[in-house]
Scaffold this active site. Structure first.
Site, PDB file in Angstrom:
ATOM      1  CB  CYS A 173      22.294  29.166  47.222  1.00  0.00           C
ATOM      2  SG  CYS A 173      21.433  27.791  47.979  1.00  0.00           S
ATOM      3  CB  CYS A 195      24.270  26.250  48.277  1.00  0.00           C
ATOM      4  SG  CYS A 195      22.960  26.149  47.050  1.00  0.00           S
TER       5      CYS A 195
END
Length: 108
Positions: free
Chosen positions: A32, A35
Site C-alpha cells: 500500500c 500506508c
C-alpha cells in the site's frame, strides 16, 4: 518517547482490548503506497502522545480475524479503542492535523 508496537491477531485482545489507556490501531499493508506515507505520521503521533496513547500497527494480510471483526475495507485504516470499544474509525491516508483532530477529543 513511545514507539509503535507491531501486533498480530493473537495479541489483539491483550494489547488492544485489555489496554488501560486509549489504543490507536493502524491497519496497513506492505503493498500500500498511502500506508508508506502514513508511517512517519503514525511514528510522530507515538512520540507526541505516547504518554497518553498506545499505538499499535497490524498488517492486514496475515491478520484476517481483526480485519474482519473491525470491518477494515481499505488501508491505511485507523481504529481508536478505549476499554475494548471502538470510539472512532477512519480509512484512507489523512494529514497529521486530521489524525490529531481524530485523537485529541479522547486524550486527557
Amino acid at each position: 518517547m513511545s514507539s509503535v508496537i507491531t501486533i498480530s491477531d493473537t495479541e489483539f485482545e491483550a494489547e488492544v482490548l485489555q489496554a488501560t489507556q486509549p489504543v490507536l490501531v493502524y491497519f496497513w499493508a506492505s503493498w500500500c503506497g498511502p500506508c508508506r506515507l502514513m508511517t512517519s505520521v503514525v511514528n510522530g503521533m507515538a512520540t507526541t502522545y505516547g504518554d497518553r496513547l498506545k499505538i499499535v500497527k497490524m498488517e492486514v494480510d496475515p491478520n484476517p480475524a481483526a480485519v474482519a471483526t473491525y470491518k477494515i475495507e481499505g488501508v491505511p485504516a485507523f481504529r481508536l479503542f478505549k476499554t475494548g470499544e471502538v470510539l472512532e474509525s477512519t480509512e484512507g491516508a489523512i494529514s497529521k492535523q486530521k489524525l490529531e483532530g481524530f485523537l485529541s477529543p479522547h486524550l486527557a
